[in-house]
Design a protein around this motif. Structure first.
Motif, short mmCIF file in Angstrom:
data_model
loop_
_atom_site.label_atom_id
_atom_site.label_comp_id
_atom_site.label_asym_id
_atom_site.label_seq_id
_atom_site.Cartn_x
_atom_site.Cartn_y
_atom_site.Cartn_z
N TYR A 172 0.94 -1.19 0.07
CA TYR A 172 0.06 0.02 -0.10
C TYR A 172 0.86 1.29 0.03
N ALA A 173 1.86 1.53 1.00
CA ALA A 173 2.73 2.48 1.02
C ALA A 173 4.01 2.60 0.47
N LYS B 134 7.19 5.28 9.58
CA LYS B 134 6.78 6.09 8.37
C LYS B 134 5.90 5.46 7.76
N GLY B 135 6.25 4.22 7.08
CA GLY B 135 5.40 3.48 6.12
C GLY B 135 4.25 3.23 6.73
N GLY C 10 0.52 4.43 5.24
CA GLY C 10 -0.37 3.35 4.93
C GLY C 10 -1.75 3.38 5.62
N TRP C 11 -1.55 4.07 6.81
CA TRP C 11 -3.03 4.19 7.68
C TRP C 11 -3.77 5.06 6.89
#
Length: 75
Positions: A12-13, A19-20, A24-25
């Motif tokens: 996703y990210a 950080k990812g 991604g959240w």
């Protein structure tokens, strides 16, 4: 963080780590997948499993995803 959650996060990210995870959240699909994985990894009928299950149900209704928590999804 579990290896399979890292793979989902990278999908996703494009990043892993904190950080990812924060990047991604913002994606509804990652949030749903995260709680799906956490529900699958938790021991059934525990307080933590119930917590993840309730959040999974919330996101299922909010985003319209309907994947049962017993479904096996690979990397």
């Amino acid at each position: 963080m579990n290896q399979i959650v890292k793979v989902d996060l990278y999908r996703y990210a494009g990043l892993t780590g904190i950080k990812g995870f924060l990047r991604g959240w913002i994606y509804p699909g990652f949030r749903y997948t995260y709680f799906l994985r956490k529900t699958q990894l938790s021991k059934r009928n525990t307080l933590l499993w119930l917590f993840y299950r309730l959040l999974l149900r919330k996101y299922s209704l909010k985003f319209g995803f309907q994947i049962p928590n017993r479904t096996k999804i690979g990397k």
